[in-house]
Write an enzyme that holds these catalytic residues in place. Structure first.
Site, short mmCIF file in Angstrom:
data_model
loop_
_atom_site.label_atom_id
_atom_site.label_comp_id
_atom_site.label_asym_id
_atom_site.label_seq_id
_atom_site.Cartn_x
_atom_site.Cartn_y
_atom_site.Cartn_z
N LYS A 1 6.38 -0.27 -2.77
CA LYS A 1 5.08 0.41 -2.74
C LYS A 1 4.98 1.39 -1.57
O LYS A 1 4.46 2.49 -1.73
CB LYS A 1 3.96 -0.63 -2.69
CG LYS A 1 3.86 -1.43 -3.99
CD LYS A 1 2.98 -2.66 -3.84
CE LYS A 1 2.79 -3.40 -5.16
NZ LYS A 1 2.16 -4.71 -4.99
N GLU B 1 -0.77 5.41 -10.96
CA GLU B 1 -1.81 4.90 -10.05
C GLU B 1 -1.74 3.38 -9.89
O GLU B 1 -1.96 2.83 -8.81
CB GLU B 1 -3.19 5.30 -10.60
CG GLU B 1 -4.35 4.91 -9.73
CD GLU B 1 -4.30 5.57 -8.35
OE1 GLU B 1 -4.48 6.78 -8.26
OE2 GLU B 1 -4.05 4.86 -7.36
N ILE C 1 -6.92 -0.26 -6.70
CA ILE C 1 -7.40 0.67 -5.66
C ILE C 1 -6.93 2.08 -6.00
O ILE C 1 -5.73 2.29 -6.17
CB ILE C 1 -6.86 0.30 -4.26
CG1 ILE C 1 -7.08 -1.17 -3.95
CG2 ILE C 1 -7.44 1.20 -3.19
CD1 ILE C 1 -6.37 -1.63 -2.67
N ASP D 1 8.58 -6.17 -2.91
CA ASP D 1 7.48 -5.53 -3.64
C ASP D 1 6.73 -4.55 -2.71
O ASP D 1 6.47 -3.40 -3.09
CB ASP D 1 6.54 -6.64 -4.14
CG ASP D 1 5.33 -6.09 -4.87
OD1 ASP D 1 5.48 -5.67 -6.02
OD2 ASP D 1 4.24 -6.08 -4.27
#
Ligand code: HSE
Length: 410
Positions: free
Chosen positions: A200, A124, A131, A196
């Site tokens: 994601k 997560e 979030i 990065d």
């Protein structure tokens, strides 16, 4: 008592012990037992830390200890995070990570390893910091076929772009400020070049499609070229320049496109209003329409909190009742970025503005001129065009200073 361990006692790892202490009573209630950090694996010693006596330097200590049920991997990087995670899961320990690099590179294998060994692999904290955005894909949104994901997934670059917009400062000035505040690293490449954010969006797209694409099938473009003039133009047009990571998933035709680049985002889209180090993720499915996730996407406590949430989900048994994601490592159906069509913001300094405009009008389906304070400059939204087409356009309209894609809602 439930025993856990932490690998990598840096910013996030240190935050985990702090969150567990701070929320002790609450965590005990959720898990039904107290949670003890038995080991911290790190190369360093921490003589001044109350956890200094738990520091070990050998992964075998964790692997061999049958009391340990969950290990938090917050060391970052692919190696040895991957090898450690595999060895731990093979020895019957669940692994929780904040490490997007290892999930984006080896998520398929790590999830398979967990399934084969009857343990859980959770991540997560790898996307969106604090979030809760990963588990909703496999729980609350499990019945939706998600077709589009757009996210501001990097807090550092969003801070830089926000500062540039608010103060009119240059990229270099805003970066230096971000470094002073501890947001940006000394070497900011992973953040500013979109690496990065790419990792994601690869993870989010894998959750939505089942496909973890190869690294070179997702496109990332630097945001270092965004200027104060671009910000002004975006504002006049009715939006903001944001580093947006997007995934377009065509389930029916088994295709997907992943890209990260600076985009002109209209104020009608919630992502245009996300400022500072905050992150936002907008998910669209034909069933639900737009769903928006928003919060602190980086930082010690939000990220550590997300790791602890996963630990609690495993120790309480909640995770065992949820669907486990399965990733297939594949490039099948990945659409080359060069083929995708966008509208573009272009700013040029042509010898003849009327000639440049005439060329645009004769070449592009759409030309929306933006009023410019600089009389030598022509600024317009043009398109749609693929990469070759926009290059051809730019080759014919004088000295081009800026080319930025316009966010599209499909
Ligand atoms: N460097 C990352 C960011 C950290 O700024 O968002 C969180 O992944």
């Amino acid at each position: 008592m439930k025993h856990i361990a932490i690998i990598g006692y840096g910013v996030v790892g240190g935050g985990i012990t702090a969150v567990i202490e701070e929320n002790k009573a609450f965590i005990e209630r959720m898990v039904g037992d107290c949670v003890n950090v038995k080991y911290i694996l790190d190369l360093r010693e921490f003589p001044d830390s109350p956890y200094g006596d738990r520091v070990v330097h050998d992964i075998e200590t964790l692997i061999d200890d049958r009391d340990i049920s969950v290990v938090c991997e917050t060391m970052g990087g692919s190696h040895p995070a991957y090898e450690y995670s595999v060895a731990l899961m093979r020895s019957g320990k669940s692994v929780v990570t904040s490490n997007k690099e290892v999930v984006a590179s080896f998520g398929d294998e790590l999830l398979r390893c967990a399934a084969e060994n009857g343990v859980t692999y959770m991540f997560e904290a790898s996307v969106g910091g604090g979030i809760p955005v990963i588990r909703p894909f496999t729980t609350s949104l499990a019945g939706d076929s998600i077709g589009k994901i757009d996210g501001i997934l990097n807090g550092t670059t969003n801070y830089i772009l926000t500062r540039m917009k608010e103060s009119g400062c240059s990229f270099e000035e805003a970066l230096s400020e971000a470094q002073t505040l501890g947001y940006a690293e000394r070497n900011p490449t992973n953040d500013v070049d979109g690496i990065d954010s790419k990792r994601k969006i690869m993870i989010l797209a894998a959750l939505a499609s089942g496909k973890l694409v190869d690294n070179d099938c997702a496109y990332a473009e630097t945001m270092t070229k965004v200027s104060a003039a671009d910000n002004k133009a975006a504002e006049k047009w009715g939006g903001a320049v944001k580093l947006v990571a997007s995934a377009v998933i065509d389930h029916a035709n088994d295709k997907l496109a992943l890209y990260v680049c600076p985009q002109f985002v209209p104020f009608s889209c919630p992502l245009a209003h996300i400022s500072d180090v905050y992150n936002g993720v907008m998910v669209n499915s034909p069933v639900t329409g737009d769903v928006m996730f928003y919060g602190r996407g980086a930082g010690r406590f939000p990220t550590a909190g997300a790791v602890v949430d996963d630990v609690c989900a495993i120790l309480s048994g909640a995770a065992a009742a949820e669907t486990t994601p399965v990733f297939e490592k594949t490039s099948r159906g990945a659409v080359p970025f060069a083929e995708l069509k966008f509208e573009y913001y272009v700013r040029t300094r042509p010898e003849s503005k009327s000639d440049a405009l005439e060329f645009l009008n004769s070449t592009c389906g759409k030309v929306q001129v933006i009023d410019s304070e600089d009389s030598g400059v022509l600024e317009a939204i043009v398109g749609e065009a693929n990469l070759d087409e926009i290059r051809h356009i730019c080759d014919n309209i004088g000295a081009v200073e800026s080319v930025i894609r316009v966010w599209k809602n499909a």
